[in-house]
Design a protein around this motif. Structure first.
Motif: not given
Length: 423
Positions: A64-72, A383-393, A414-418
């Motif tokens: 099963l694949y979940i296609h999303t734009v926000v890392p968990y 964009q910078q905030d998003y890529l930072q979040l992506l790399d951290e997660r 850091n468990w909160r996903w929203t």
């Protein structure tokens, strides 16, 4: 990551159409793709994942694949790992660039055709449709029945369809101890099929002589999902005028191409490309005898409230109000313990011990195109905030995998996903 045991490729040969359940999905290889843009429907996605776990425990083999734009977050992945433990089911979170926006629904098509020879059945859906073992079994049985009735090659002109339902709870009250009696007259409703008389305006009998009085089709064939066997996907790929493997934009109006003429991109990819007479022209079929087995619950249970509103199905003069993500709502009693609260406390007090075995839980893969802008998809995030979040997660996830699926101290914090920290 956990890999499914691979016996020699199995084309399921059970031809029983009488309703027998014993081993029907045993060793059936299923590839599932779910489009889930962000966490706005995550409670519904949780139910969808649970339903596929139910399919797995019947003996099916599921990737099963979940296609999303926000890392968990790792905390969320760890909680889901505790739920989704069926040995023949893998889950992959495939993170895409937010810039894909409405075209997130396209991702399944490339995945399906890249892996076309590795699975018996392919299922695409949005993240709010609950598919049960009964749904899958009925689809396979009826697909074989159609082949028996019309012949194997002519059967490529048809696909067993789905009808979504909701429950028509009174729209103007909240169900609590005082109003619980209001549910006694609640029924399943097919809100997308309300034209009367129902036959033939909303639903009609399949006109082909071999199928007459056995199958029906919906005049509005939007499903929000589809199921297809390997053989059918290959046939639709090679079908003249169909080219089902060719990802393309939904048709636009001649006078204003930016506006859809036959539904949005998600309608196009789930239903209209396949069933539209000007496109693949594959006839939707739903069996009369067991119609209810091919109906699925649309979990938001809100669209029936739109009926009769301006600009919606059965539209009238009453405006259909839309909210924005800045709306504030009163929450439930804060003393209610959440699953995440209990999960983290259990892991902290009674830690799971690391083993020498390789991590076999949920995978998360970064498929983000860093050269592509994120657009306006994520309100208040650059964009910078998003890529930072992506790399951290992603970094936290890789550390979690390296530890064998054991939470680190930062994961407890850091468990909160929203992003608004209301988890």
């Amino acid at each position: 990551s956990k890999s499914n045991p691979r016996a020699p490729f199995l084309a399921v040969k059970n031809t029983d159409t009488s309703g027998g359940n014993r081993g029907y999905l045993q060793d059936l290889r299923i590839l599932v793709a779910i489009a889930s843009f962000d966490f706005s429907q995550f409670p519904l996605l949780e139910e969808v994942l649970d339903s596929y776990q139910d399919v797995c425990v019947t003996g099916a083999i599921i990737d099963l694949y979940i296609h999303t734009v926000v890392p968990y977050t790792v905390g969320l992945i760890d909680m889901l790992n505790a739920r989704l433990s069926c040995e023949t089911m893998t889950v992959t979170i495939a993170v895409q660039s937010p810039g894909v926006r409405l075209n997130l629904v396209d991702c399944h098509r490339k995945l399906f055709y890249e892996k076309i020879d590795s699975y018996d059945l392919f299922i695409y859906s949005e993240d709010d449709v609950k598919v049960s073992p009964t749904t899958i079994k009925a689809y396979l049985q009826e697909t074989r029945r159609v082949e028996h009735l019309v012949g194997k090659q002519p059967a490529e002109d048809y696909n067993i369809g789905i009808v979504r339902y909701e429950y028509n709870y009174p729209p103007d009250i909240i169900i609590d101890d005082k109003t619980r009696h209001a549910t006694e007259n609640v029924k399943r409703v097919y809100w997308e099929h309300l034209w009367k008389p129902l036959f033939p305006k909303s639903i009609d009998v399949a006109p082909q002589p071999e199928l007459l009085k056995k199958y029906v089709f919906m005049q509005n064939h939007h499903q929000g999902m589809f199921l297809a066997t390997r053989q059918l996907l290959k046939a639709w790929r090679d079908r003249k005028g169909c080219e089902f493997d060719n990802i393309r934009q939904r048709p636009g109006r001649k006078d204003n191409p930016s506006q859809p003429s036959e539904g949005t991109q998600r309608v196009w990819m789930s239903s209209q490309m396949l069933h539209g007479k000007s496109h693949c022209n594959v006839q939707q079929l739903i069996p009369m005898k067991n119609f209810g087995q091919l109906t699925v619950w649309h979990l938001p249970n809100k669209n029936y409230r739109r009926v009769g509103k301006k600009g919606r199905i059965g539209g009238g003069s009453v405006e259909n109000e839309f909210g924005n993500k800045r709306d504030k709502f009163s929450g439930p009693d804060p003393s209610l313990p959440t699953e995440m609260e209990l999960h983290l406390e259990m892991r902290r007090l009674y830690p799971v011990k690391a083993t020498s075995e390789t991590y076999t839980g949920i995978r998360m893969i970064d498929q983000v195109d860093r050269q592509r802008g994120i657009g306006r998809s994520l309100v208040g995030m650059s964009q910078q905030d998003y890529l930072q979040l992506l790399d951290e997660r992603m970094d936290s996830y890789h550390e979690y995998v390296h530890r064998g699926g054991i939470l680190g101290e930062n994961d407890f914090q850091n468990w909160r996903w929203t992003r608004n920290n209301d988890g």
